[in-house]
Design an enzyme around this catalytic site. Structure first.
Site, short mmCIF file in Angstrom:
data_model
loop_
_atom_site.label_atom_id
_atom_site.label_comp_id
_atom_site.label_asym_id
_atom_site.label_seq_id
_atom_site.Cartn_x
_atom_site.Cartn_y
_atom_site.Cartn_z
N HIS A 34 -26.10 -13.53 34.26
CA HIS A 34 -25.17 -14.05 35.29
C HIS A 34 -25.31 -13.27 36.59
O HIS A 34 -25.28 -13.84 37.67
CB HIS A 34 -23.72 -13.95 34.79
CG HIS A 34 -23.44 -14.75 33.55
ND1 HIS A 34 -23.24 -14.17 32.33
CD2 HIS A 34 -23.32 -16.08 33.36
CE1 HIS A 34 -23.01 -15.09 31.43
NE2 HIS A 34 -23.05 -16.27 32.01
N GLN A 58 -16.76 -28.37 25.46
CA GLN A 58 -18.17 -28.23 25.08
C GLN A 58 -18.35 -27.48 23.77
O GLN A 58 -19.46 -27.20 23.37
CB GLN A 58 -18.99 -27.60 26.21
CG GLN A 58 -18.70 -26.14 26.52
CD GLN A 58 -19.42 -25.68 27.78
OE1 GLN A 58 -19.03 -25.98 28.90
NE2 GLN A 58 -20.53 -24.96 27.61
O1 PAF Z 1 -23.65 -22.24 30.92
C1 PAF Z 1 -22.41 -22.13 30.84
O2 PAF Z 1 -21.85 -21.04 30.85
C2 PAF Z 1 -21.56 -23.38 30.72
O3 PAF Z 1 -22.17 -24.34 29.95
C3 PAF Z 1 -21.11 -23.96 32.09
C4 PAF Z 1 -22.31 -24.44 32.89
C5 PAF Z 1 -20.36 -22.89 32.88
C6 PAF Z 1 -20.18 -25.15 31.87
O4 PAF Z 1 -19.04 -24.78 31.16
#
Ligand code: PAF
Length: 277
Positions: A34, A58
């Protein structure tokens, strides 16, 4: 760095930021991967907005949303050090209001690999990414190649809905020994951490075979499978050699392709990939 928690506060703060604005969308539990996205956005944009939102839609019913690591203070420290100007940390009800019922299905690109292993996952990703893009309104958004299929899903979403955002895909960040950095690595015991190196070894072996002239996709899948099979703690979920744009499984490599795999090591599920060609 300003931290906001509502869509209204985000819009006010966003309106003050000079463009272009680069966005890094995250679910927290931030790591060097990140940080590299935020630093790239910092280098290429005048303002950087990050989001921290553990998106419930998700996660599948068998996936433990409650177990997902959360450490907001550490995440904000990393974002501040990496150069974010504004961080959006909404509660769930700020994203999914009463009666929320819309979801976005991006079609075939979301079906194989992670889509097959995690039914509904990419519907949740595409939906939340569309909402976050609408709220943040970035000119650019930065995603990691480690989640290669997610990058293709987001590109499809942006193209089909004509969203005015440029998607920038950044290289996978690896530990010095090759392990792709992931929020899930923290669950690995020392023995599992050593076993997990087989994922990178397997991809490297297939890439080397490709570089040595191998073009038969089945041979490359076999090469990955052999390296993984040599590590008893690794349980393979899938091995793929697919077209890099469509993720259709290949017979021969004739252009850009993606080597990818998913495996469980103990209770931890890891993915990794390597673009070739
Ligand atoms: O990659 C992630 O951390 C997640 O899938 C995202 C893109 C923030 C969507 O919740």
């Amino acid at each position: 760095m300003e931290v906001v928690r509502t869509g209204a506060a985000l819009r006010t703060a966003r309106a003050r930021l000079p463009g272009p604005v680069g966005a890094v969308l995250t679910m927290g539990a931030l790591h060097a991967g990140h940080r590299s996205l935020v630093e790239r956005a910092r280098a290429e944009c005048r303002s950087v907005v990050a989001t921290i939102f553990v998106n419930p839609t998700q996660f599948g019913p068998a996936e433990d949303l409650a177990r997902y690591p959360r450490d907001e203070a550490a995440d904000l420290a990393l974002l501040g050090a990496a150069g974010a100007d504004l961080v959006f940390v909404p509660p769930v009800e700020e994203i999914y209001g009463p009666g929320f019922a819309t979801s976005i299905d991006v079609g075939p690109i979301a079906e194989p690999l992670e889509g097959a292993a995690r039914p509904g996952h990419f519907r949740g990703v595409a939906t939340v990414v569309a909402i976050l893009f609408e709220l943040v309104r970035p000119e650019r958004a930065y995603f990691g190649q480690k989640d290669a299929q997610q990058c293709l899903v987001v590109r499809r979403l942006v193209a089909d809905l004509a969203l005015p955002v440029e998607i920038v895909v950044c290289p996978t960040v690896r530990e010095p020994d090759g392990l792709a950095v992931s929020s899930r690595n923290r669950y690995l015991s020392p023995a599992e951490r050593t076993a997990a190196l087989a994922l990178h070894r397997a991809l490297a072996a297939a890439r080397d075979a490709y570089l040595a002239g191998e073009r038969d996709a089945a041979a490359l899948r076999r090469r990955i499978g052999e390296v993984l099979a040599a590590e008893p703690l690794v349980r393979v979920e899938y091995v793929s050699v697919a077209d890099a744009a469509t993720l259709t499984e290949l017979e021969r490599i004739g252009g850009p392709a993606l080597l990818s795999q998913a495996a469980r090591i103990g209770t931890t599920r890891l993915i990794d990939n390597e673009p070739i060609g």
